[in-house]
Design a protein around this motif. Sequence first.
Motif, PDB file in Angstrom:
ATOM      1  N   ALA A   8       0.077  10.749 -14.239  1.00  0.00           N
ATOM      2  CA  ALA A   8      -0.351   9.979 -13.168  1.00  0.00           C
ATOM      3  C   ALA A   8       0.249  10.441 -11.926  1.00  0.00           C
ATOM      4  CB  ALA A   8      -0.089   8.615 -13.268  1.00  0.00           C
ATOM      5  N   GLN A   9       1.327  11.306 -11.798  1.00  0.00           N
ATOM      6  CA  GLN A   9       2.333  11.539 -10.770  1.00  0.00           C
ATOM      7  C   GLN A   9       1.413  12.398  -9.504  1.00  0.00           C
ATOM      8  OE1 GLN A   9       5.039   9.958 -10.003  1.00  0.00           O
ATOM      9  NE2 GLN A   9       4.598   8.995 -12.190  1.00  0.00           N
ATOM     10  N   PRO A  10       0.812  13.161 -10.030  1.00  0.00           N
ATOM     11  CA  PRO A  10       0.161  13.957  -8.863  1.00  0.00           C
ATOM     12  C   PRO A  10      -1.114  13.202  -8.081  1.00  0.00           C
ATOM     13  CG  PRO A  10       0.119  15.349 -10.500  1.00  0.00           C
ATOM     14  CD  PRO A  10       0.539  14.182 -11.217  1.00  0.00           C
ATOM     15  N   LEU A  11      -1.650  12.182  -8.823  1.00  0.00           N
ATOM     16  CA  LEU A  11      -2.301  10.999  -8.371  1.00  0.00           C
ATOM     17  C   LEU A  11      -1.675  10.278  -7.386  1.00  0.00           C
ATOM     18  CD1 LEU A  11      -5.100   9.378  -8.135  1.00  0.00           C
ATOM     19  CD2 LEU A  11      -4.605   8.295 -10.275  1.00  0.00           C
ATOM     20  N   ASN A  12      -0.480   9.584  -7.784  1.00  0.00           N
ATOM     21  CA  ASN A  12       0.231   8.761  -7.051  1.00  0.00           C
ATOM     22  C   ASN A  12       0.742   9.409  -5.811  1.00  0.00           C
ATOM     23  OD1 ASN A  12       0.201   6.642  -8.823  1.00  0.00           O
ATOM     24  ND2 ASN A  12       2.084   6.882  -9.848  1.00  0.00           N
ATOM     25  N   SER A  13       1.031  10.759  -5.830  1.00  0.00           N
ATOM     26  CA  SER A  13       1.746  11.366  -4.671  1.00  0.00           C
ATOM     27  C   SER A  13       0.587  11.559  -3.727  1.00  0.00           C
ATOM     28  CB  SER A  13       2.149  12.674  -4.863  1.00  0.00           C
ATOM     29  OG  SER A  13       1.255  13.492  -5.414  1.00  0.00           O
ATOM     30  N   PHE A  14      -0.647  11.699  -3.979  1.00  0.00           N
ATOM     31  CA  PHE A  14      -1.923  11.715  -3.036  1.00  0.00           C
ATOM     32  C   PHE A  14      -2.004  10.420  -2.376  1.00  0.00           C
ATOM     33  CE2 PHE A  14      -6.136  10.842  -1.986  1.00  0.00           C
ATOM     34  CZ  PHE A  14      -6.407  11.961  -1.221  1.00  0.00           C
ATOM     35  N   VAL A  15      -1.906   9.330  -3.332  1.00  0.00           N
ATOM     36  CA  VAL A  15      -2.171   8.018  -2.867  1.00  0.00           C
ATOM     37  C   VAL A  15      -1.174   7.515  -1.825  1.00  0.00           C
ATOM     38  CG1 VAL A  15      -2.129   5.499  -3.607  1.00  0.00           C
ATOM     39  CG2 VAL A  15      -3.516   6.880  -4.729  1.00  0.00           C
ATOM     40  N   PHE A  16       0.070   7.873  -2.036  1.00  0.00           N
ATOM     41  CA  PHE A  16       1.061   7.309  -1.134  1.00  0.00           C
ATOM     42  C   PHE A  16       1.229   8.292   0.264  1.00  0.00           C
ATOM     43  CE2 PHE A  16       2.676   5.355  -4.811  1.00  0.00           C
ATOM     44  CZ  PHE A  16       3.032   4.235  -4.266  1.00  0.00           C
ATOM     45  N   ALA A  17       0.715   9.618   0.223  1.00  0.00           N
ATOM     46  CA  ALA A  17       0.659  10.241   1.361  1.00  0.00           C
ATOM     47  C   ALA A  17      -0.455   9.646   1.870  1.00  0.00           C
ATOM     48  CB  ALA A  17       0.570  11.938   0.907  1.00  0.00           C
ATOM     49  N   ALA A  18      -1.601   9.620   1.551  1.00  0.00           N
ATOM     50  CA  ALA A  18      -2.699   8.993   2.244  1.00  0.00           C
ATOM     51  C   ALA A  18      -2.457   7.806   2.990  1.00  0.00           C
ATOM     52  CB  ALA A  18      -4.024   8.785   1.186  1.00  0.00           C
ATOM     53  N   ASP A  19      -1.760   6.793   2.106  1.00  0.00           N
ATOM     54  CA  ASP A  19      -1.294   5.548   2.680  1.00  0.00           C
ATOM     55  C   ASP A  19      -0.442   5.768   4.224  1.00  0.00           C
ATOM     56  OD1 ASP A  19      -2.208   3.935   0.846  1.00  0.00           O
ATOM     57  OD2 ASP A  19      -0.317   3.239  -0.227  1.00  0.00           O
ATOM     58  N   GLY A  20       0.272   6.664   4.198  1.00  0.00           N
ATOM     59  CA  GLY A  20       1.258   6.890   5.221  1.00  0.00           C
ATOM     60  C   GLY A  20       0.292   7.507   6.534  1.00  0.00           C
ATOM     61  N   VAL A  21      -0.662   8.309   6.187  1.00  0.00           N
ATOM     62  CA  VAL A  21      -1.551   8.902   7.159  1.00  0.00           C
ATOM     63  C   VAL A  21      -2.407   7.830   7.551  1.00  0.00           C
ATOM     64  CG1 VAL A  21      -3.458  10.570   7.635  1.00  0.00           C
ATOM     65  CG2 VAL A  21      -1.314  11.219   6.284  1.00  0.00           C
ATOM     66  N   LEU A  22      -2.901   6.994   6.863  1.00  0.00           N
ATOM     67  CA  LEU A  22      -3.862   5.969   7.350  1.00  0.00           C
ATOM     68  C   LEU A  22      -3.032   4.836   8.097  1.00  0.00           C
ATOM     69  CD1 LEU A  22      -6.322   5.789   4.502  1.00  0.00           C
ATOM     70  CD2 LEU A  22      -6.692   6.900   6.698  1.00  0.00           C
ATOM     71  N   GLN A  23      -1.695   4.703   7.594  1.00  0.00           N
ATOM     72  CA  GLN A  23      -1.026   3.596   8.364  1.00  0.00           C
ATOM     73  C   GLN A  23      -0.803   4.205   9.959  1.00  0.00           C
ATOM     74  OE1 GLN A  23       2.109   2.834   5.812  1.00  0.00           O
ATOM     75  NE2 GLN A  23       1.144   1.858   4.409  1.00  0.00           N
ATOM     76  N   GLY A  24      -0.484   5.476   9.762  1.00  0.00           N
ATOM     77  CA  GLY A  24      -0.040   6.095  11.138  1.00  0.00           C
ATOM     78  C   GLY A  24      -1.309   6.105  12.205  1.00  0.00           C
ATOM     79  N   ALA A  25      -2.652   6.059  11.481  1.00  0.00           N
ATOM     80  CA  ALA A  25      -3.982   5.834  12.228  1.00  0.00           C
ATOM     81  C   ALA A  25      -4.119   4.247  12.353  1.00  0.00           C
ATOM     82  CB  ALA A  25      -4.831   6.514  11.720  1.00  0.00           C
ATOM     83  N   GLU A  26      -3.199   3.495  12.162  1.00  0.00           N
ATOM     84  CA  GLU A  26      -3.465   1.949  12.280  1.00  0.00           C
ATOM     85  C   GLU A  26      -4.521   1.183  11.450  1.00  0.00           C
ATOM     86  OE1 GLU A  26      -2.994   0.612  16.288  1.00  0.00           O
ATOM     87  OE2 GLU A  26      -1.159   1.595  16.553  1.00  0.00           O
ATOM     88  N   GLU A  27      -4.977   2.163  10.404  1.00  0.00           N
ATOM     89  CA  GLU A  27      -6.088   1.552   9.525  1.00  0.00           C
ATOM     90  C   GLU A  27      -5.547   0.492   8.298  1.00  0.00           C
ATOM     91  OE1 GLU A  27      -9.193   2.262   9.769  1.00  0.00           O
ATOM     92  OE2 GLU A  27      -9.172   3.943  11.037  1.00  0.00           O
ATOM     93  N   PHE A  28      -5.122  -0.543   9.033  1.00  0.00           N
ATOM     94  CA  PHE A  28      -4.297  -1.717   8.095  1.00  0.00           C
ATOM     95  C   PHE A  28      -5.440  -2.406   7.504  1.00  0.00           C
ATOM     96  CE2 PHE A  28      -1.075  -0.790  11.378  1.00  0.00           C
ATOM     97  CZ  PHE A  28      -0.188  -0.487  10.631  1.00  0.00           C
ATOM     98  N   VAL A  29      -6.218  -2.916   8.278  1.00  0.00           N
ATOM     99  CA  VAL A  29      -7.513  -3.643   7.586  1.00  0.00           C
ATOM    100  C   VAL A  29      -8.247  -2.942   6.669  1.00  0.00           C
ATOM    101  CG1 VAL A  29      -9.620  -5.172   8.294  1.00  0.00           C
ATOM    102  CG2 VAL A  29      -7.574  -4.981   9.873  1.00  0.00           C
ATOM    103  N   TYR A  30      -8.594  -1.605   6.759  1.00  0.00           N
ATOM    104  CA  TYR A  30      -9.275  -1.078   5.961  1.00  0.00           C
ATOM    105  C   TYR A  30      -8.458  -0.983   4.570  1.00  0.00           C
ATOM    106  CZ  TYR A  30     -11.701   2.834   3.624  1.00  0.00           C
ATOM    107  OH  TYR A  30     -12.261   3.819   2.679  1.00  0.00           O
ATOM    108  N   GLN A  31      -7.137  -0.510   4.728  1.00  0.00           N
ATOM    109  CA  GLN A  31      -6.334  -0.586   3.732  1.00  0.00           C
ATOM    110  C   GLN A  31      -6.289  -1.810   2.573  1.00  0.00           C
ATOM    111  OE1 GLN A  31      -2.556   1.385   5.514  1.00  0.00           O
ATOM    112  NE2 GLN A  31      -2.916   2.806   3.813  1.00  0.00           N
ATOM    113  N   ALA A  32      -6.220  -3.050   3.436  1.00  0.00           N
ATOM    114  CA  ALA A  32      -6.165  -4.148   2.895  1.00  0.00           C
ATOM    115  C   ALA A  32      -7.678  -4.427   1.917  1.00  0.00           C
ATOM    116  CB  ALA A  32      -5.969  -5.248   3.873  1.00  0.00           C
ATOM    117  N   LYS A  33      -8.624  -3.876   2.423  1.00  0.00           N
ATOM    118  CA  LYS A  33      -9.716  -4.091   1.735  1.00  0.00           C
ATOM    119  C   LYS A  33     -10.036  -2.898   0.857  1.00  0.00           C
ATOM    120  CE  LYS A  33     -12.534  -5.405   6.080  1.00  0.00           C
ATOM    121  NZ  LYS A  33     -13.525  -4.895   6.713  1.00  0.00           N
TER     122      LYS A  33
END
Length: 538
Positions: A444-469
């Motif tokens: 699962a580690q490559p999948l996890n690394s993508f998920v967390f990297a994507a989290d940071g990028v989307l948080q930087g774009a202030e997509e908080f509501v989209y991430q909650a959904k």
Amino acid sequence: MTTKAPSLITSSISTALRNSPHDGYDACKTTDDDAIDLEIDEVSSCSSEQDDDSKNKNISQQILSLATPALVSLAIDPLMTIADTAFVGRYSAPNDPYPLAGLGSAAALLVFSFYVFNFLATATAPLVAKARASKDEAGAKLVGGQALTLALALGSALCLTLLIFREPLLHVMGTEVTGVEADHYGEQFLIVRSLAAPAVLVCSASNGILRGYLDTKTPTIILLGSNVINLLLDVVLVAQLKMGPQGAGIATTVAEWIAALCFLGVLAGKLPSADGNKLGSGRTPSETGDIVPVFELPKWMDIRPLVVASSAVFLRSIVLQVAMSSAAAMAARSSAESDIIASGASSSVAAHQIALQLWLLCSFLCDALATASQALVAEGIGREDAESVRTVSQTVFSWGLALGLFLSATLWVGTESNFLIDFFTADEGTRIELTKLLTIVILAQPLNSFVFAADGVLQGAEEFVYQAKSMALSVLTAFAVFAALEYTPVFGESDGDTLVHVWLGLIGLQSMRALTSFVKLIDKKGPINLLGLEKQIS
């Protein structure tokens, strides 16, 4: 090519000037001009490639400079729990899974309880940074003091809640089916660790304040020191005095309170920061070192955007922790519902606790990239530099893939050599269950690394509501995967391996998070547009 090109251009220009007639057409002149054009084009192309390489290298350096201290800070806290898990697992009586099972259920409850308040750091850092950017040092101190007050108030309330409702909460986590012994050990651990709730939240708020002052070294040093204290106390209380989960709880609680007091000392100017000066070095003494708890609430309009964002982060954290806590509870019930004695259920919980702590440690390491990408993506969007945002995102995902593969390889070596299993437990039942789970964690580690990297990028774009959904949908997917594997004949209702089904459900959760993140990342109308697709003009 780089060193010769300028001399070639100079030579060609000199030749053209010498041979060029004052009027009419001259073939030689044309040839030389063509040579100049070709050589200039060649140099321009080379220069462009060099600029791109230099830009990518610079972005990688920025990512690493931000991610490295974040990685240390993020990894330190789970390392405390891993130390507790390892000491309790190794120094329990042979073939006795109950201490680790009790610690596992209590630790899962505490992770849920503490993690949902991570908005204390998330909201505080930008508020402090914004005040400092506007030269409002008094305002920055006020925000810091308010954050500390809120942390102490919430921490005290959480401490009382955990102490008063400890028995029903532990039963929800599954200790009622893992046996009286496991329930006893879990309660011992929870009582002691509950006392650290105010300290944990103060550390979180302090971390946010120091980030607002662009200080990532001080939190790293303080948390590293508290880890060393925790480790030394584990040696004395667990290994030497055989106090089990209670000793591990005392070690961690003492370490966390020492860390909290150090943070408060630095913020109040009683202790130096990592650079040897008071907080906000380079400023006059009257402007620094007096951030203490206050009892004045900020104006609603000043914090409204961050409250909205933090609410989405809070909801997302709640949903994720519900899934993780449910996994721990189902692990506790896995063997019990298969008509196996309570020791079998305890082995399942013990194995789940070890695998979960390794999973969380790797996740926090990947989250360091998210911390770096969040800042750089936000900066690029603020400059309206779409190309920079895209380049940063692509670079982060490249590093994320490399990190995921590295973590998988490291875990595989540790598993194949039996180092990880021997390190954590000597109980045979726990070892058998853990071996099955480690295979899933590794893959699962490559999948996890993508998920967390994507989290940071989307948080930087202030997509908080989209991430909650997205998180809500992902948790529903996890439960659906678990239900399909556990209760439908097509997927093996009769195999009885509930613990493995729980972990495959977590893989379903991460897979849906990856899918929904990818959809937003490649959206050509979105803030990232990862693939650089042109927007259609309607």
